[in-house]
Scaffold this active site. Structure first.
Site, short mmCIF file in Angstrom:
data_model
loop_
_atom_site.label_atom_id
_atom_site.label_comp_id
_atom_site.label_asym_id
_atom_site.label_seq_id
_atom_site.Cartn_x
_atom_site.Cartn_y
_atom_site.Cartn_z
N LYS A 18 16.02 -18.57 4.42
CA LYS A 18 14.90 -18.66 3.69
C LYS A 18 15.47 -18.16 2.27
CE LYS A 18 11.57 -19.12 6.53
NZ LYS A 18 12.39 -19.46 7.79
C1 LIG Z 1 6.37 -22.12 8.63
C2 LIG Z 1 7.04 -20.88 9.44
N1 LIG Z 1 6.45 -20.03 9.91
C3 LIG Z 1 6.85 -18.87 10.66
C4 LIG Z 1 8.12 -18.67 10.52
C5 LIG Z 1 8.70 -17.48 11.54
O1 LIG Z 1 9.54 -16.42 10.73
P1 LIG Z 1 10.63 -15.69 11.67
O2 LIG Z 1 11.58 -16.56 12.04
O3 LIG Z 1 10.78 -14.75 10.35
O4 LIG Z 1 9.74 -15.07 12.85
C6 LIG Z 1 9.14 -19.52 9.98
C7 LIG Z 1 10.40 -19.12 9.99
O5 LIG Z 1 11.34 -19.40 10.61
C8 LIG Z 1 8.52 -20.52 9.23
O6 LIG Z 1 9.22 -21.42 8.88
#
Ligand SMILES: Cc1ncc(COP(=O)(O)O)c(C=O)c1O
Length: 379
Positions: A185
């Site tokens: 990110k």
């Molecule tokens: C659009 C989107 N939603 C949700 C997430 C979930 O984040 P995490 O991987 O921190 O749980 C991500 C990231 O990977 C994402 O790109």
């Protein structure tokens, strides 16, 4: 960074400041529930201008807390996009509610606002909209539809930290917004997430949900609701504080890399570049190009395979959520259900994208991409 092993798809931008921040927390002995959490949250409040920010252990945890905080549960429907990382739809399933997909606008790759109203039913409890690849276009329109139908909008801004549309920052369009800090990110904490909102009550509920259902001054062993351990540690938060201090610098570097790719690919007849609306300030999460209509999914997969053979990281961001085995088997979705998503998804190529890429690296990637494309054309 050594390029001996090729060019990775992503690579976090970590400096001595982040390393020192971790060392300081380790030396303090205060590894959780310490001072770095409120500091990190305060940076988000200031940056986005929201009243509240609640740090959590991941973006998924943040989305789950927001939906639970809005009382979404069994029997409810939540409108969302099939073109996203799976966590956006999974967070709805985690509450017991059903995701109702709306196909995308192929220009923005985001949920098509024109198709939202048609799927609203008496069971619709919320809209969960995603800024695909960090692009906030259409969030304005979706927020207006949500307001018209008196539905809360949960903004999945996990890919969009730093983006803005008409000067309104991603994360601030809906009742609440969620960011994620996995290492690919814009900023990373290793793992982590942040909920932002102006709704004090929702923020309080999310704080309780992240901390095993504890509530305010109720005491460590008093649990007022079914909660979770979605806390972010101080070690992770310290990395986040250092990253937030460098946010503008990080975004500028990512813009530099995106600009290099755009220059190299602008006249390429086989490539469709991401469309960025003139009112959009883009904070680039990934750099995803699309192959033109005359390519098949088999061509695309051959191109990815060829790039990988040259040690160039790449990916097919994103396979449609409704066609994931679990969604097809458990919920009966099938190919053809969301044709715009499927068509776009069959042709995407995510290229290496991070701040360590030099102009030479980008040239090398595009050279190999062109060679791989030529091979599929039989040249
Ligand atoms: C659009 C989107 N939603 C949700 C997430 C979930 O984040 P995490 O991987 O921190 O749980 C991500 C990231 O990977 C994402 O790109």
């Amino acid at each position: 960074m050594s390029k001996a092993h090729g060019i990775p798809l992503s690579s976090p931008d970590i400096t001595a400041a982040e390393i020192q921040a971790v060392v300081e927390v380790m030396q303090s002995g205060h590894l959780s529930l310490g001072p770095r959490i409120p500091e990190f949250e305060s940076q988000f409040r200031q940056y986005l201008g929201t009243r509240e920010a609640v740090a959590v252990s991941s973006g998924t945890a943040g989305l789950h807390c927001c939906l639970l905080g809005l009382d979404v549960g069994r029997g409810d429907e939540v409108i969302t996009t099939p073109f996203s990382f799976i966590a956006s739809a999974n967070s709805i399933l985690m509450t017991g509610a059903r995701p109702v997909f709306v196909d995308i606008d192929s220009r923005t790759m985001n949920m098509d606002p024109e198709k939202v109203s048609a799927v609203i039913t008496p069971r619709t409890k919320a809209i969960l909209a995603v800024e695909a690849f960090g692009n906030p276009a259409s969030m304005n329109d979706i927020a207006a539809i949500a307001a018209r139908h008196e539905l809360p909008l949960v903004e999945d801004a996990c890919e969009a930290l730093g983006s803005a549309y008409k000067e309104k920052k991603a994360g601030t369009f809906g009742r609440c917004g969620v960011f994620a800090f996995y290492p690919n990110k814009q900023i990373t904490t290793g793992e982590g997430g942040m909920i932002v909102t102006n709704d004090r009550e929702l923020a309080e509920t999310c704080r309780s949900l992240r901390n095993q259902g504890r509530h305010g001054g109720g005491g460590w062993l008093a649990h007022h609701r079914l909660g979770y351990n979605y806390r972010l540690s101080d070690i992770h938060a310290a990395i986040g504080v250092a990253q937030m201090q460098r946010l503008e610098e990080i975004i500028t570097q990512r813009q530099r890399v995106a600009h290099q790719y755009v220059q190299l690919l602008l006249d390429n007849p086989h490539i469709v570049l991401p469309t960025i609306d003139k009112d959009t300030a883009m904070s680039w999460f990934v750099f995803v190009v699309r192959l033109t209509d005359d390519f098949t999914v088999t061509d695309r997969d051959a191109i990815l395979q060829q790039l990988r053979k040259c040690n160039i990281g790449c990916s097919n961001y994103f396979p449609p959520i409704h066609l994931q085995p679990f969604y097809q088997e458990e919920m009966g979705y099938k190919p053809g259900d969301y044709p715009v998503t499927e068509y776009a998804s069959d042709r995407t190529v995510a290229l290496p994208f991070h701040n360590h890429l030099t102009a030479n690296d980008c040239e090398m990637v595009v050279l190999q991409l062109n060679k791989a494309i030529a091979q599929t054309r039989g040249a």
